[in-house]
Design a protein around this motif. Structure first.
Motif, PDB file in Angstrom:
ATOM      1  N   ALA A  58       0.798  -1.231   0.000  1.00  0.00           N
ATOM      2  CA  ALA A  58       0.000   0.000   0.000  1.00  0.00           C
ATOM      3  C   ALA A  58       0.825   1.273   0.000  1.00  0.00           C
ATOM      4  O   ALA A  58       0.288   2.355  -0.246  1.00  0.00           O
ATOM      5  CB  ALA A  58      -0.938   0.006   1.206  1.00  0.00           C
ATOM      6  N   SER A  61       0.110   5.107   2.052  1.00  0.00           N
ATOM      7  CA  SER A  61      -1.315   5.118   2.416  1.00  0.00           C
ATOM      8  C   SER A  61      -1.615   4.143   3.545  1.00  0.00           C
ATOM      9  O   SER A  61      -2.706   4.192   4.131  1.00  0.00           O
ATOM     10  CB  SER A  61      -2.180   4.774   1.199  1.00  0.00           C
ATOM     11  N   TRP A 204       5.018  11.244   0.238  1.00  0.00           N
ATOM     12  CA  TRP A 204       4.158  11.524  -0.926  1.00  0.00           C
ATOM     13  C   TRP A 204       4.947  11.721  -2.231  1.00  0.00           C
ATOM     14  O   TRP A 204       4.368  11.742  -3.307  1.00  0.00           O
ATOM     15  CB  TRP A 204       3.309  12.765  -0.673  1.00  0.00           C
ATOM     16  N   PHE A 210      -0.896   7.095  -2.577  1.00  0.00           N
ATOM     17  CA  PHE A 210      -1.499   5.830  -2.999  1.00  0.00           C
ATOM     18  C   PHE A 210      -0.770   5.312  -4.242  1.00  0.00           C
ATOM     19  O   PHE A 210      -1.323   5.316  -5.345  1.00  0.00           O
ATOM     20  CB  PHE A 210      -2.987   6.012  -3.313  1.00  0.00           C
ATOM     21  N   HIS A 212      -0.074   2.416  -5.408  1.00  0.00           N
ATOM     22  CA  HIS A 212      -0.681   1.277  -6.100  1.00  0.00           C
ATOM     23  C   HIS A 212      -2.193   1.401  -6.203  1.00  0.00           C
ATOM     24  O   HIS A 212      -2.879   0.425  -6.534  1.00  0.00           O
ATOM     25  CB  HIS A 212      -0.318  -0.036  -5.394  1.00  0.00           C
ATOM     26  N   GLY A 213      -2.705   2.596  -5.919  1.00  0.00           N
ATOM     27  CA  GLY A 213      -4.139   2.818  -6.024  1.00  0.00           C
ATOM     28  C   GLY A 213      -4.860   2.623  -4.688  1.00  0.00           C
ATOM     29  O   GLY A 213      -4.360   1.973  -3.771  1.00  0.00           O
ATOM     30  N   PHE A 214      -6.043   3.207  -4.622  1.00  0.00           N
ATOM     31  CA  PHE A 214      -6.843   3.152  -3.397  1.00  0.00           C
ATOM     32  C   PHE A 214      -7.272   1.726  -3.068  1.00  0.00           C
ATOM     33  O   PHE A 214      -7.398   1.350  -1.898  1.00  0.00           O
ATOM     34  CB  PHE A 214      -8.071   4.046  -3.556  1.00  0.00           C
ATOM     35  N   GLN A 216      -5.616  -1.088  -3.330  1.00  0.00           N
ATOM     36  CA  GLN A 216      -4.606  -1.821  -2.560  1.00  0.00           C
ATOM     37  C   GLN A 216      -4.606  -1.396  -1.096  1.00  0.00           C
ATOM     38  O   GLN A 216      -4.310  -2.197  -0.207  1.00  0.00           O
ATOM     39  CB  GLN A 216      -3.227  -1.604  -3.181  1.00  0.00           C
ATOM     40  N   THR A 217      -4.936  -0.132  -0.853  1.00  0.00           N
ATOM     41  CA  THR A 217      -5.021   0.334   0.534  1.00  0.00           C
ATOM     42  C   THR A 217      -6.164  -0.360   1.256  1.00  0.00           C
ATOM     43  O   THR A 217      -6.038  -0.741   2.424  1.00  0.00           O
ATOM     44  CB  THR A 217      -5.229   1.860   0.571  1.00  0.00           C
TER      45      THR A 217
END
Length: 471
Positions: A58, A61, A204, A210, A212-214, A216-217
């Motif tokens: 993640a 994030s 950041w 993020f 790997h994108g939201f 993955q979080t």
């Protein structure tokens, strides 16, 4: 784990266990010990070891995931705190489920919490094997077996030995995290050490918050939830705490501070000192960050601290499982032998049975040492979600009875309830749904379904026995 002493008649199955039935346990846990148990319950292998895989998945994030989960955990603990001030009993989760949701819910909650800590202990002894391999080429299963044997013996001696051991285990963990945070701040502010590019912009500036994108979080929430397993342990100590209403309230009130410092603070420092890309599954980010700073001796010390964290969690697990089995036995929901206390006022039979079940973790380490931790923690996550959900539903039922004038209100109320209670339940439901998207999560759901079937069979078996006993 509310209980009568050995040889006293057991509580009627349809009754809730009262303060009078708490006789038998020695109140050997002082406020100092309770506070440290509360702190230790919030710092474990999920943070020290599991966060390596979580950071890799993640990125920065992960901090937000810990923050969101931490808010839900605080709601759960305040709900539990309100119930505890209404009626402080050891083994509180099963007790409240029995009182507010019925006999089956109490039976299922008690056995499920037992299973949570059995599987958590399996995870802890698995990780202990990893940590020992930092220094010695010893098979994981050997370390796992030795650790289990030592802590099992310590828990049989007395609750005071458990409490003192947990106090010092927790003190080591707290000192180490504070030292890591201070050293990390020193690296960021003064630039000493050999870290490649220590700066808060690492949070950041390398692929964003993020990377790997939201999605993955969201998927990493399974690991995050496991990291919080143990915060509810203060509820199990109620039957052996001196002045439980005061000490438990203090322990719960300090939870936001502990989450902010030990989880959020530690992760912010770690991912500022080094890019999140430096951390990987199977390696503790705490050890890696010290190696990057260029203090190899400190990395070894931190590895020792991580080992004590695993020992601490397993120590807590053996403690809680024995008492949960005793609570179940006192209501004829487990074999009667588990209800007896030893001369040292500890549930000898329950501790022995729990430790025997934990040997399964040793077997898993023999069969699949690489995947043992992931499989075991996913199972524990499903179980603890069930237990935490029961706490929240019991709180809703309790508040409804207070409004109806059927029960006295508590002066230690959950802020924002029932909205906050429902929000926390929604969060836990989301985590269960997300388990479908990971291999370990799907395995856990399958195991959970099998466990649910076993609970139903067990309830039917003991239910018939109880019915025969009461007619």
């Amino acid at each position: 784990m509310s209980a009568d002493g050995p040889g006293l008649p057991t509580a009627a199955p349809t009754e809730t266990l009262t303060a009078a039935s708490e006789e038998g346990y020695a109140r050997g846990l002082n406020p100092r010990t309770i506070q440290m148990i509360a702190i230790g319950g919030a710092i474990g292998t999920g943070l020290f070891y599991g966060s390596g895989a979580a950071i890799e998945q993640a990125g920065p994030s992960l901090i937000l995931a810990y923050l969101a989960a931490g808010l839900a955990i605080f709601v759960i603990m305040r709900a539990l705190g309100e119930l505890l001030t209404y009626r402080p009993v050891s083994g509180s989760f099963a007790e409240y489920a029995h009182e507010f949701l019925g006999r089956f819910a109490g039976f299922a909650t008690g056995w499920s919490y037992w299973a949570v800590w059995v599987s958590t202990c399996m995870a802890e002894i698995t990780v202990a094997g990893h940590y020992v391999q930092y220094w010695f080429d010893i098979p994981q299963w050997v370390t796992a077996l030795v650790v289990l044997a030592v802590l099992f013996t310590a828990n049989l001696i007395s609750v005071r030995i458990f409490g003192e051991g947990e106090f010092w285990f927790s003190a080591i963990k707290v000192t180490a995290i504070l030292a890591m945070i201070l050293i990390g701040i020193g690296v960021l502010v003064f630039g000493f050490g050999h870290a490649a590019d220590p700066t808060v912009t690492n949070l950041w500036g390398d692929g964003g918050v993020f990377p790997h994108g939201f999605g993955q979080t969201l998927l990493v929430l399974q690991i995050v939830v496991f990291a919080y397993v143990g915060v509810e342990l203060v509820g199990v100590t109620a039957g052996e705490a001196r002045d439980p209403k005061t000490t438990l309230r203090k322990a719960i009130n300090t939870l936001p501070f502990r989450i902010g410092l030990f989880y959020i603070g530690a992760l912010v420092v770690i991912m500022s000192v080094a890019s999140w890309r430096s951390f990987h599954a199977g390696r503790s980010p705490f050890v890696e960050v010290f190696e990057q700073i260029g203090i190899p001796a400190a990395a070894g010390i931190i590895n020792f601290v991580l080992l004590t964290a695993a020992l601490s969690s397993c120590n807590s697990g053996i403690y809680s499982t024995g008492r949960m089995l005793r609570s179940l036995a006192l209501r004829d929901e487990a074999p009667g032998g588990f209800a007896k206390l030893s001369k040292q006022s500890v549930p000898f039979a329950g501790i022995c049975a729990s430790a025997a079940a934990m040997v399964i973790g040793v077997v898993v380490n023999v069969i699949s040492p690489d995947k043992a931790f992931a499989y075991i923690t996913s199972v524990s996550t499903v179980g603890i979600i069930v237990v935490w959900s029961v706490i929240l539903v019991c709180h809703l039922k309790y508040r409804a009875k207070v409004r109806a004038g059927a029960l006295p209100g508590s002066d230690y109320r959950l802020p924002g309830a029932p909205v906050t209670t429902w929000a926390a339940l929604g969060f836990l439901g989301l985590v269960v749904i997300l388990l479908l998207w990971t291999d370990g999560g799907r395995t856990a759901l399958v195991v959970g379904a099998v466990w649910a079937a076993l609970v139903c069979v067990g309830y039917y078996t003991f239910g018939r026995k109880t019915a025969a006993h009461t007619h």
